[in-house]
Design a protein around this motif. Structure first.
Motif, short mmCIF file in Angstrom:
data_model
loop_
_atom_site.label_atom_id
_atom_site.label_comp_id
_atom_site.label_asym_id
_atom_site.label_seq_id
_atom_site.Cartn_x
_atom_site.Cartn_y
_atom_site.Cartn_z
N THR A 181 0.82 -1.21 0.00
CA THR A 181 0.00 0.00 0.00
C THR A 181 0.86 1.26 0.00
OG1 THR A 181 -0.16 -0.13 2.40
CG2 THR A 181 -1.96 -1.09 1.12
N GLU A 182 2.07 1.15 0.51
CA GLU A 182 2.99 2.28 0.52
C GLU A 182 4.16 1.96 -0.40
OE1 GLU A 182 4.23 3.43 4.43
OE2 GLU A 182 2.27 2.97 5.27
N GLU A 183 4.74 2.98 -0.98
CA GLU A 183 5.85 2.78 -1.90
C GLU A 183 7.02 2.12 -1.18
OE1 GLU A 183 8.68 5.49 -4.73
OE2 GLU A 183 6.59 6.12 -4.40
N GLY A 184 7.57 1.10 -1.81
CA GLY A 184 8.71 0.40 -1.23
C GLY A 184 8.35 -0.70 -0.24
N LYS A 185 7.07 -0.87 0.09
CA LYS A 185 6.64 -1.89 1.05
C LYS A 185 6.05 -3.08 0.30
CE LYS A 185 6.78 0.66 4.99
NZ LYS A 185 6.90 0.39 6.36
N ARG A 186 6.24 -4.27 0.88
CA ARG A 186 5.62 -5.48 0.33
C ARG A 186 4.26 -5.68 0.99
NH1 ARG A 186 9.65 -10.50 0.47
NH2 ARG A 186 8.53 -10.71 2.40
N GLY A 187 3.36 -6.25 0.22
CA GLY A 187 2.04 -6.55 0.76
C GLY A 187 2.05 -7.92 1.44
N GLY A 188 0.88 -8.37 1.84
CA GLY A 188 0.75 -9.66 2.51
C GLY A 188 0.99 -10.83 1.58
N GLU A 189 1.33 -11.97 2.16
CA GLU A 189 1.62 -13.18 1.40
C GLU A 189 0.33 -13.92 1.09
OE1 GLU A 189 5.22 -16.05 1.95
OE2 GLU A 189 3.63 -16.68 3.30
N PHE A 190 0.22 -14.46 -0.13
CA PHE A 190 -0.89 -15.31 -0.50
C PHE A 190 -0.37 -16.47 -1.33
CE2 PHE A 190 -0.56 -12.35 -4.02
CZ PHE A 190 -0.88 -13.09 -5.15
N LEU A 191 -1.22 -17.48 -1.53
CA LEU A 191 -0.84 -18.66 -2.30
C LEU A 191 -1.56 -18.64 -3.64
CD1 LEU A 191 -1.18 -21.27 0.57
CD2 LEU A 191 0.91 -20.28 -0.31
N SER A 192 -0.82 -18.86 -4.71
CA SER A 192 -1.38 -18.92 -6.05
C SER A 192 -1.34 -20.38 -6.52
CB SER A 192 -0.57 -18.04 -6.99
OG SER A 192 -1.09 -18.10 -8.29
N VAL A 193 -2.51 -20.96 -6.78
CA VAL A 193 -2.59 -22.37 -7.19
C VAL A 193 -2.13 -22.51 -8.63
CG1 VAL A 193 -4.13 -24.34 -7.52
CG2 VAL A 193 -4.51 -22.78 -5.61
N VAL A 194 -1.24 -23.48 -8.89
CA VAL A 194 -0.78 -23.75 -10.25
C VAL A 194 -1.20 -25.14 -10.73
CG1 VAL A 194 1.14 -22.13 -10.17
CG2 VAL A 194 1.50 -24.49 -9.43
N GLY A 195 -1.74 -25.98 -9.84
CA GLY A 195 -2.19 -27.30 -10.24
C GLY A 195 -2.32 -28.23 -9.06
N LEU A 196 -2.37 -29.53 -9.37
CA LEU A 196 -2.44 -30.56 -8.34
C LEU A 196 -1.04 -31.06 -8.04
CD1 LEU A 196 -5.61 -32.50 -9.57
CD2 LEU A 196 -5.44 -30.81 -7.74
N PRO A 197 -0.82 -31.69 -6.86
CA PRO A 197 0.52 -32.12 -6.47
C PRO A 197 1.17 -33.07 -7.48
CG PRO A 197 -0.97 -32.31 -4.63
CD PRO A 197 -1.79 -31.99 -5.84
N GLN A 198 2.49 -32.94 -7.59
CA GLN A 198 3.30 -33.81 -8.42
C GLN A 198 4.21 -34.61 -7.50
OE1 GLN A 198 5.40 -31.14 -10.97
NE2 GLN A 198 3.65 -30.80 -12.30
N PRO A 199 4.57 -35.83 -7.91
CA PRO A 199 5.50 -36.61 -7.07
C PRO A 199 6.86 -35.93 -7.01
CG PRO A 199 5.08 -37.73 -9.16
CD PRO A 199 4.18 -36.54 -9.11
N LYS A 200 7.56 -36.15 -5.89
CA LYS A 200 8.89 -35.55 -5.72
C LYS A 200 9.82 -36.12 -6.80
CE LYS A 200 8.71 -34.54 -0.86
NZ LYS A 200 9.35 -34.68 0.45
N GLU A 201 10.72 -35.26 -7.29
CA GLU A 201 11.67 -35.69 -8.32
C GLU A 201 12.72 -36.60 -7.69
OE1 GLU A 201 13.33 -32.23 -10.09
OE2 GLU A 201 11.37 -31.45 -10.71
#
Length: 101
Positions: free
Chosen positions: A77-97
């Motif tokens: 909201t203010e210049e130079g400050k970060r806003g709150g954290e949120f989660l952006s969904v990109v899909g369903l879980p994948q198995p660990k590599e």
């Protein structure tokens, strides 16, 4: 956090808000609880486009969801400050590599 996607277990705590952007792309937003670094945290979860279509049938208040998400920050909201954290969904879980031997 980095731009790396993580497999997360999230408990949906609010009813999902479904809407569309100006171009007609579906968007879903809700609050959820998850364990981060050993503590129970609440974050806003956002899914847009194909990710929203993918999870739309799984959403119900109180459900435990397994999702693949990115950690992102809202604009400050203010210049130079970060806003709150949120989660952006990109899909369903994948198995660990598997690591190369």
């Amino acid at each position: 956090m980095s731009n790396r996607a993580y497999n997360l277990k999230i408990k949906q705590t609010t009813t999902a808000d479904r809407s569309e952007n100006a171009k007609g792309t579906p968007k879903i937003k809700f609050r959820g609880e998850l364990m981060l670094r050993g503590q129970l945290r609440t974050r806003t979860v956002v899914a847009q486009g194909k990710a929203a279509e993918l999870i739309s049938g799984m959403l119900r208040k109180g459900n435990n969801l397994e999702l693949r998400c990115l950690f992102e920050n809202a604009p400050g909201t203010e210049e130079g400050k970060r806003g709150g954290e949120f989660l952006s969904v990109v899909g369903l879980p994948q198995p660990k590599e598997q690591k190369a031997a």
